[in-house]
Write a protein that holds these residues in place. Structure first.
Motif, short mmCIF file in Angstrom:
data_model
loop_
_atom_site.label_atom_id
_atom_site.label_comp_id
_atom_site.label_asym_id
_atom_site.label_seq_id
_atom_site.Cartn_x
_atom_site.Cartn_y
_atom_site.Cartn_z
N ASN A 1 4.41 10.50 4.55
CA ASN A 1 4.42 10.11 3.19
C ASN A 1 6.02 9.86 2.55
O ASN A 1 6.12 10.24 1.29
CB ASN A 1 3.44 10.88 2.16
CG ASN A 1 2.12 10.79 2.81
OD1 ASN A 1 1.35 9.78 2.00
ND2 ASN A 1 1.63 11.73 3.47
N GLU B 1 -3.55 7.35 -3.18
CA GLU B 1 -2.48 7.52 -2.36
C GLU B 1 -1.81 8.96 -2.63
O GLU B 1 -1.86 9.83 -1.78
CB GLU B 1 -1.41 6.55 -1.94
CG GLU B 1 -2.00 5.20 -1.33
CD GLU B 1 -2.96 4.39 -2.17
OE1 GLU B 1 -3.78 3.55 -1.73
OE2 GLU B 1 -2.86 4.57 -3.41
N ARG B 2 -1.55 8.97 -3.81
CA ARG B 2 -0.69 10.27 -4.43
C ARG B 2 -1.66 11.58 -4.47
O ARG B 2 -1.22 12.47 -4.09
CB ARG B 2 -0.06 9.94 -5.73
CG ARG B 2 0.81 11.22 -6.41
CD ARG B 2 2.22 11.07 -5.71
NE ARG B 2 2.77 9.82 -6.34
CZ ARG B 2 3.42 9.72 -7.31
NH1 ARG B 2 3.93 10.73 -7.91
NH2 ARG B 2 3.95 8.67 -7.89
#
Length: 300
Positions: free
Chosen positions: A88, A282-283
């Motif tokens: 990430n 996603e976070r």
């Protein structure tokens, strides 16, 4: 005329009757022998064939073999966190993990300052309680439309910015800076910058009673449970782990800092992140993944 009839036919009939009786007796004897043989050669009453329902109930069932769960593979904590950070790299991520019982904290990723957003409200809360214990403030004193106790709860549990501003103004900016420095944190409320390491240290000191007395410590930690946003660290923690946390979100910054406790084990975990997307799936996946690795490695 002889009315008694001839004598020989009568004798012959009597003999035939006797013969029939002999045959009948013979048949009865044979039947008795066969029946006795069948009984003697029948099933052994000690076998299950003739076992009655009562005797079956008296039998103790075999003990159930307890189901065993295969042990989970050991987690390489450092390697797993580094793997998540590498996967990430589009985000700025700072992670700090501190054992509340002592030892050096573990730091990963970005160790520089982030805009702390609402996580810094814990500094304000601790500073206000400190002034109450020093006799300079009162939780019963009016503050805004309510009292100071109400504003503290609203600031921490519901992340009220209005309550935060009222409490900072009541404390005073210079006094808040001075209090933060007294506990080893460089903090200016106008800039509102913190590192993940400073946030983890703050939670560690709070949990071990170094900042406040027992009553105020428990009250503040209570406000940090079941907050108005449980989507971050708490969402990735099992029911056997207690979570006391403060999240923060502002213009791409999404943070969460928590105390994770299971039995005698307790850790402060601070996860600070910045990206273009805010609180996206996603976070959340990043924060959940980091939390799961920590709990699997240290608390399960």
């Amino acid at each position: 005329m002889n009315t008694s009839g001839p004598s020989r036919p009568a004798a012959s009939l009597s003999a035939r009757g006797k013969l029939l009786l002999v045959w009948a007796a013979t048949v009865l004897v044979l039947l008795g022998v066969v029946t006795a043989g069948v009984v003697r050669t029948g099933p052994d009453p000690r076998t299950d064939f003739l076992t009655g329902p009562q005797s079956q109930q008296d039998e103790k069932p075999a003990a159930a073999v307890p189901a065993t769960r295969a042990p989970r593979a050991a987690v390489d904590l450092d390697a797993e966190i580094e793997r998540i950070l590498a996967a990430n790299s589009g985000y700025r991520i700072g992670v700090v993990l501190a054992d509340t019982h002592g030892g050096e904290p573990r730091s990963y990723g970005d160790g520089t300052e982030f805009v702390a957003a609402s996580t810094a409200k814990i500094i304000t809360a601790a500073a206000y309680y400190h002034l109450v214990e020093a006799g300079e403030k009162s939780l019963d004193a009016p503050l805004g439309s309510f009292d100071a106790a109400f504003q503290l709860q609203a600031m921490v549990n519901a992340s009220s910015n209005d309550a935060w501003l009222l409490l900072i103004q009541d404390i005073g900016y210079p006094e808040l800076i001075e209090y933060a420095a007294s506990i080893g944190i460089s903090y200016d409320p106008e800039q509102n910058l913190l590192t993940a390491a400073e946030m983890a240290e703050l939670l560690k000191q709070l949990s071990t009673g170094k900042l406040l007395n027992a009553e105020h410590t428990q009250e503040l930690l209570g406000y940090m449970q079941k907050t108005n946003n449980e989507r971050l660290i708490p969402a990735a923690v099992g029911p056997d782990i207690t979570v006391q946390h403060k999240y923060g979100e502002l213009e791409g910054y999404v943070h969460d800092a928590a105390l994770l406790t299971s039995g005698e084990r307790s850790y402060a975990l601070a996860i600070y992140t910045w990206g273009e997307d805010g609180e996206s799936k996603e976070r959340l996946a990043v924060i959940h993944g980091l939390t799961e690795v920590v709990t699997r490695a240290l608390l399960e």
